[in-house]
Design an enzyme around this catalytic site. Structure first.
Site, PDB file in Angstrom:
ATOM      1  N   GLY A 191     115.112  26.913 -27.687  1.00  0.00           N
ATOM      2  CA  GLY A 191     114.605  25.776 -28.454  1.00  0.00           C
ATOM      3  C   GLY A 191     113.105  25.634 -28.284  1.00  0.00           C
ATOM      4  N   GLY A 246     113.434  29.476 -21.737  1.00  0.00           N
ATOM      5  CA  GLY A 246     114.209  28.746 -20.741  1.00  0.00           C
ATOM      6  C   GLY A 246     115.081  29.687 -19.934  1.00  0.00           C
ATOM      7  CB  THR A 294     113.366  23.928 -21.092  1.00  0.00           C
ATOM      8  OG1 THR A 294     114.301  22.959 -21.553  1.00  0.00           O
ATOM      9  CG2 THR A 294     113.288  23.849 -19.587  1.00  0.00           C
ATOM     10  CB  ILE A 295     112.065  19.287 -24.016  1.00  0.00           C
ATOM     11  CG1 ILE A 295     113.501  19.431 -24.533  1.00  0.00           C
ATOM     12  CG2 ILE A 295     111.056  19.759 -25.040  1.00  0.00           C
ATOM     13  CD1 ILE A 295     113.862  18.422 -25.616  1.00  0.00           C
ATOM     14  CG  ASP A 296     116.742  20.640 -21.928  1.00  0.00           C
ATOM     15  OD1 ASP A 296     116.416  19.777 -22.755  1.00  0.00           O
ATOM     16  OD2 ASP A 296     117.462  21.615 -22.208  1.00  0.00           O
ATOM     17  NE  ARG A 337     123.231  -1.822 -36.553  1.00  0.00           N
ATOM     18  CZ  ARG A 337     124.185  -2.733 -36.731  1.00  0.00           C
ATOM     19  NH1 ARG A 337     125.235  -2.744 -35.925  1.00  0.00           N
ATOM     20  NH2 ARG A 337     124.084  -3.648 -37.678  1.00  0.00           N
ATOM     21  CG  HIS A 371     116.473  18.829 -33.173  1.00  0.00           C
ATOM     22  ND1 HIS A 371     117.718  18.328 -33.428  1.00  0.00           N
ATOM     23  CD2 HIS A 371     116.641  20.088 -32.694  1.00  0.00           C
ATOM     24  CE1 HIS A 371     118.624  19.256 -33.139  1.00  0.00           C
ATOM     25  NE2 HIS A 371     118.004  20.329 -32.685  1.00  0.00           N
ATOM     26  CG  LEU A 372     112.782  12.518 -34.051  1.00  0.00           C
ATOM     27  CD1 LEU A 372     113.185  11.057 -34.070  1.00  0.00           C
ATOM     28  CD2 LEU A 372     111.630  12.764 -35.018  1.00  0.00           C
TER      29      LEU A 372
HETATM   30  O1  F6P Z   1     117.293  23.184 -24.404  1.00  0.00           O
HETATM   31  C1  F6P Z   1     116.551  22.456 -25.300  1.00  0.00           C
HETATM   32  C2  F6P Z   1     117.438  21.661 -26.219  1.00  0.00           C
HETATM   33  O2  F6P Z   1     116.587  20.848 -26.988  1.00  0.00           O
HETATM   34  C3  F6P Z   1     118.533  20.844 -25.499  1.00  0.00           C
HETATM   35  O3  F6P Z   1     118.036  19.667 -24.920  1.00  0.00           O
HETATM   36  C4  F6P Z   1     119.517  20.631 -26.622  1.00  0.00           C
HETATM   37  O4  F6P Z   1     120.829  20.430 -26.152  1.00  0.00           O
HETATM   38  C5  F6P Z   1     119.436  21.921 -27.382  1.00  0.00           C
HETATM   39  O5  F6P Z   1     118.164  22.477 -27.106  1.00  0.00           O
HETATM   40  C6  F6P Z   1     119.626  21.740 -28.867  1.00  0.00           C
HETATM   41  O6  F6P Z   1     119.488  22.953 -29.506  1.00  0.00           O
HETATM   42  P1  F6P Z   1     119.572  23.206 -31.083  1.00  0.00           P
HETATM   43  O7  F6P Z   1     118.181  23.616 -31.482  1.00  0.00           O
HETATM   44  O8  F6P Z   1     120.526  24.330 -31.221  1.00  0.00           O
HETATM   45  O9  F6P Z   1     120.008  21.961 -31.763  1.00  0.00           O
END
Ligand code: F6P
Length: 370
Positions: free
Chosen positions: A15, A125, A149-151, A288, A294-295
């Site tokens: 990602g 990653g 990785t953003i994670d 809500r 993805h933002l």
């Molecule tokens: O590993 C980065 C990440 O943004 C995760 O946080 C998320 O679960 C995954 O990628 C989502 O990936 P995709 O681009 O397949 O929706």
């Protein structure tokens, strides 16, 4: 003696994350300064082993200083990326309509040699780095990894670039949701990415002063979540903010997954909506859900991420110049140095449940639903 370097390849896998372009720019500048040529493999390894996707023959593109001008602050990656179609388990449709996984790594190694590359800098990653590691071993390719990785779930580095940008954005979103939650006396559930690690949820949840933070490392009990919301209500605080990591797990339950197909990575999703529905039923409070999704991966990297990315890129080139291979550059404050790639690849760094951010959160009255 290792051969002198003249041509290197760079790719971005998995990602996207804010800071990828800054890494690419630093690599190009540092390598060009040393008289090396730099080429970008497009879309992970696709550019090198799926030529039919690049009819103009531009699956591998020269990266010059001119090409990387003005990209430090840009999100995304100018050479593209993919988190689909692992070349070691490439999904190939069969005549009978089924999908079979085929190992196409040999074609990448062949392409790599054909282009005359002396080394690869792989930015990715845990999964991408492990792929690069395997390719390097099989093809005897000199390799430096750059962790992305953003994670923030990679071992061996205090931080990955992209994480700070994601946390900053999520925190701002939580701030904005506070005023609408309070005005409408509602519960707002905010779902954030992070796969099996709760770093984004924890850091943004604490910084944004959420009332409940649910992370994969601490299985939650919905009764306790509802109890927290009801206790706030009884104290006259008739709104609540719940931050949910996409990979959080109910006690005795499983993760919420929306996709699990041959050749595709498991995809998390849907948890925020499920939790919002449960809260509404259990507390009778209007609830809500907002999925930041993805933002969190888009937009400009923060100053921290830009600097880390530039440092990682330049350090990767220095590592190659020193004759290193099979290592990943990592942030080990105050320096950026490198460690063997197998200490990072295919490993996941989870939030330690006794870390001081969790202790701080508990002292602040934030509930983890446990
Ligand atoms: O590993 C980065 C990440 O943004 C995760 O946080 C998320 O679960 C995954 O990628 C989502 O990936 P995709 O681009 O397949 O929706």
């Amino acid at each position: 003696m290792t051969q002198p370097i003249k041509r290197i390849a760079v790719n971005t896998g998995g990602g996207d994350a804010p800071g990828l372009n800054a890494v690419i720019r630093a690599i190009v500048h540092a390598a060009t300064k040393r008289g090396w040529e730099v080429f970008g493999i497009r879309d992970g390894y696709n550019g090198i082993f799926l030529p039919e996707r690049y009819p103009n023959g531009d699956g591998v593109i020269p990266l010059t200083r001119a090409r990387v001008r003005g990209i430090t602050h840009l999100g995304g990656t100018i050479i593209g990326t993919t988190n689909r179609g692992n070349p070691f388990h490439y999904p190939m449709p069969q005549p009978d309509g089924t999908i079979k996984e085929v190992d196409r790594s040999g074609e990448i190694i062949e392409g790599f040699k054909k282009h005359g590359f002396d080394a690869l800098i792989a930015i990715g990653g845990d999964g991408s780095l492990s792929m690069a590691h395997e390719l390097a071993k099989r093809g005897n390719i000199r390799l430096i990894g750059v962790p992305k990785t953003i994670d923030n779930d990679l071992e061996g580095t205090v931080a990955t670039f992209g994480f700070d940008s994601a946390v900053s954005f999520a925190t701002e979103a939580i701030d904005r949701l506070h005023s609408t939650a309070e005005s409408h006396h509602r519960v707002m559930v905010v779902e954030v990415m992070g796969r099996t690690a709760g770093w984004i949820a924890l850091n943004a949840g604490v910084a944004g002063t959420a009332d409940v933070v649910l992370i994969p490392e601490i299985p939650y009990d919905m009764n306790l979540v509802a109890e927290k919301i009801n206790a706030r209500e009884a104290a006259g605080r008739n709104f609540s903010i719940i931050v949910v990591a996409e990979g959080a797990i109910p006690k005795g339950g499983t993760t919420s997954v929306v996709e699990k197909e041959v050749g595709k990575a498991e995809r998390f999703g849907g948890l925020g909506e499920k939790i919002a529905a449960q809260i509404q039923t259990m507390t009778q409070k209007e609830t809500r859900c907002v999925v930041l999704g993805h933002l969190l991966r888009g937009g400009s990297p923060t100053a921290f991420d830009r600097l880390l990315s530039l440092r990682f890129g330049a350090a990767a080139v220095r590592a190659l110049e020193e004759g290193q291979s099979g290592v990943v550059v990592v942030l080990n404050p105050p320096t950026v140095n490198y460690i063997p790639i197998d200490q990072v690849a295919d490993r996941v760094r989870h939030v330690p449940v006794d870390c001081d951010t969790i202790l701080t959160a508990r002292d602040l009255g934030i509930s983890f639903g446990d």
